[in-house]
Design an enzyme around this catalytic site. Structure first.
Site, PDB file in Angstrom:
ATOM      1  N   GLY A 255       0.817  -1.196   0.000  1.00 30.96           N
ATOM      2  CA  GLY A 255       0.000   0.000   0.000  1.00 30.96           C
ATOM      3  C   GLY A 255       0.855   1.251   0.000  1.00 30.96           C
ATOM      4  O   GLY A 255       2.020   1.216   0.416  1.00 30.96           O
TER       5      GLY A 255
ATOM      6  N   GLN B  77       3.002  10.095   1.001  1.00 29.01           N
ATOM      7  CA  GLN B  77       4.354   9.524   1.020  1.00 29.01           C
ATOM      8  C   GLN B  77       5.182   9.918  -0.198  1.00 29.01           C
ATOM      9  O   GLN B  77       6.401   9.807  -0.176  1.00 29.01           O
ATOM     10  CB  GLN B  77       4.289   7.994   1.104  1.00 29.01           C
ATOM     11  CG  GLN B  77       3.722   7.497   2.427  1.00 29.01           C
ATOM     12  CD  GLN B  77       3.628   5.993   2.422  1.00 29.01           C
ATOM     13  OE1 GLN B  77       2.639   5.436   1.944  1.00 29.01           O
ATOM     14  NE2 GLN B  77       4.643   5.329   2.926  1.00 29.01           N
TER      15      GLN B  77
ATOM     16  N   CYS C 106       6.188   0.059   6.909  1.00 27.08           N
ATOM     17  CA  CYS C 106       5.843   1.271   6.175  1.00 27.08           C
ATOM     18  C   CYS C 106       7.026   1.652   5.300  1.00 27.08           C
ATOM     19  O   CYS C 106       8.162   1.647   5.771  1.00 27.08           O
ATOM     20  CB  CYS C 106       5.547   2.392   7.165  1.00 27.08           C
ATOM     21  SG  CYS C 106       5.140   3.959   6.383  1.00 27.08           S
ATOM     22  N   LEU C 107       6.766   1.987   4.028  1.00 25.06           N
ATOM     23  CA  LEU C 107       7.851   2.385   3.123  1.00 25.06           C
ATOM     24  C   LEU C 107       8.534   3.666   3.602  1.00 25.06           C
ATOM     25  O   LEU C 107       9.679   3.922   3.259  1.00 25.06           O
ATOM     26  CB  LEU C 107       7.310   2.589   1.704  1.00 25.06           C
ATOM     27  CG  LEU C 107       6.751   1.335   1.015  1.00 25.06           C
ATOM     28  CD1 LEU C 107       6.161   1.692  -0.346  1.00 25.06           C
ATOM     29  CD2 LEU C 107       7.819   0.251   0.870  1.00 25.06           C
TER      30      LEU C 107
ATOM     31  N   HIS D 249      -3.778   2.143   8.324  1.00 18.49           N
ATOM     32  CA  HIS D 249      -2.425   2.697   8.228  1.00 18.49           C
ATOM     33  C   HIS D 249      -2.348   3.787   7.147  1.00 18.49           C
ATOM     34  O   HIS D 249      -1.799   4.870   7.376  1.00 18.49           O
ATOM     35  CB  HIS D 249      -1.463   1.533   7.917  1.00 18.49           C
ATOM     36  CG  HIS D 249      -0.044   1.920   7.676  1.00 18.49           C
ATOM     37  ND1 HIS D 249       0.981   1.500   8.489  1.00 18.49           N
ATOM     38  CD2 HIS D 249       0.537   2.666   6.712  1.00 18.49           C
ATOM     39  CE1 HIS D 249       2.131   1.992   8.023  1.00 18.49           C
ATOM     40  NE2 HIS D 249       1.879   2.696   6.945  1.00 18.49           N
ATOM     41  N   GLU D 250      -2.896   3.496   5.967  1.00 17.94           N
ATOM     42  CA  GLU D 250      -2.781   4.447   4.844  1.00 17.94           C
ATOM     43  C   GLU D 250      -3.645   5.681   5.067  1.00 17.94           C
ATOM     44  O   GLU D 250      -3.243   6.792   4.711  1.00 17.94           O
ATOM     45  CB  GLU D 250      -3.154   3.772   3.517  1.00 17.94           C
ATOM     46  CG  GLU D 250      -2.333   2.538   3.139  1.00 17.94           C
ATOM     47  CD  GLU D 250      -0.831   2.754   3.096  1.00 17.94           C
ATOM     48  OE1 GLU D 250      -0.383   3.901   2.996  1.00 17.94           O
ATOM     49  OE2 GLU D 250      -0.088   1.748   3.178  1.00 17.94           O
TER      50      GLU D 250
ATOM     51  N   HIS E  70      -1.840   8.085   7.115  1.00 17.37           N
ATOM     52  CA  HIS E  70      -0.878   8.888   6.346  1.00 17.37           C
ATOM     53  C   HIS E  70      -1.539  10.161   5.812  1.00 17.37           C
ATOM     54  O   HIS E  70      -0.938  11.235   5.823  1.00 17.37           O
ATOM     55  CB  HIS E  70      -0.354   8.103   5.136  1.00 17.37           C
ATOM     56  CG  HIS E  70       0.838   7.243   5.432  1.00 17.37           C
ATOM     57  ND1 HIS E  70       2.013   7.736   5.940  1.00 17.37           N
ATOM     58  CD2 HIS E  70       1.040   5.909   5.258  1.00 17.37           C
ATOM     59  CE1 HIS E  70       2.894   6.734   6.072  1.00 17.37           C
ATOM     60  NE2 HIS E  70       2.319   5.620   5.672  1.00 17.37           N
TER      61      HIS E  70
HETATM   62 NI    NI Z   1       3.064   3.664   5.571  1.00 16.31          NI
END
Ligand code: NI
Length: 169
Positions: A47, A52, A93-94, A135-136, A139
């Protein structure tokens, strides 16, 4: 189509609150969604939120398929909790590379969103996908998984990431 750089914690741009999308005919919007998908696949993530990649509109992309060919695009997503029992999945998480944590997320949530052309849809999710949804969407509100950890743990992660970022610079 392009792979975009992913912002890493503690970059302050990850704290911006994203704006809702209103114009679906905007060519730049469609290009950005394609770029987000390219970036997610390139980074081998499940995701990615627009925040991000320093694009501050309420857009999330995901793909949970084995073949990595079933993208889901959520525009202006919201969720309702269907089951608030704790989810058992660990998350990464990226933007916080190399760290995997188990933090509280609801076990089941219903997502309501628009697709990339503005058509509404709903999806009931559980397990990893329910974690990813929560989570997303965090963000998009400028919130990161490290915010759920103790200050000690969060600082340790911050120091390690800053060291790695300095080395690359
Ligand atoms: Ni993330």
């Amino acid at each position: 189509m392009a792979v975009l750089p992913v912002l890493e914690y503690p970059d302050p741009r990850l704290r911006k609150v994203a704006e809702p999308v209103t114009d679906f005919d905007d060519a730049d919007l469609q290009t950005k969604i394609d770029d987000m998908l390219d970036t997610m696949y390139d980074e081998q993530g499940v995701g990615l939120a627009a925040t991000q990649v320093d694009y501050h509109y309420r857009i999330v992309v995901m793909d949970f398929s084995e073949e990595r060919n079933e993208p889901i695009v959520f525009v202006n997503p919201e969720f309702d909790v269907l089951d608030d029992a704790p989810n058992e999945c660990q998350e990464g998480c990226l933007s916080v590379p190399g760290f995997y944590e188990h933090i509280y997320r609801a076990a089941k949530v219903k997502v309501k969103a628009l697709d990339r052309h503005g058509k509404p849809f709903e999806l009931d999710t559980d397990e990893l996908m329910a974690v990813c949804v929560q989570h997303e969407i965090d963000h998009l509100d400028g919130k990161l998984m490290v915010d759920y950890l103790s200050p000690l743990k969060r600082n340790r992660i911050k120091t390690k990431l800053q060291k790695a970022q300095k080395k690359r610079a």
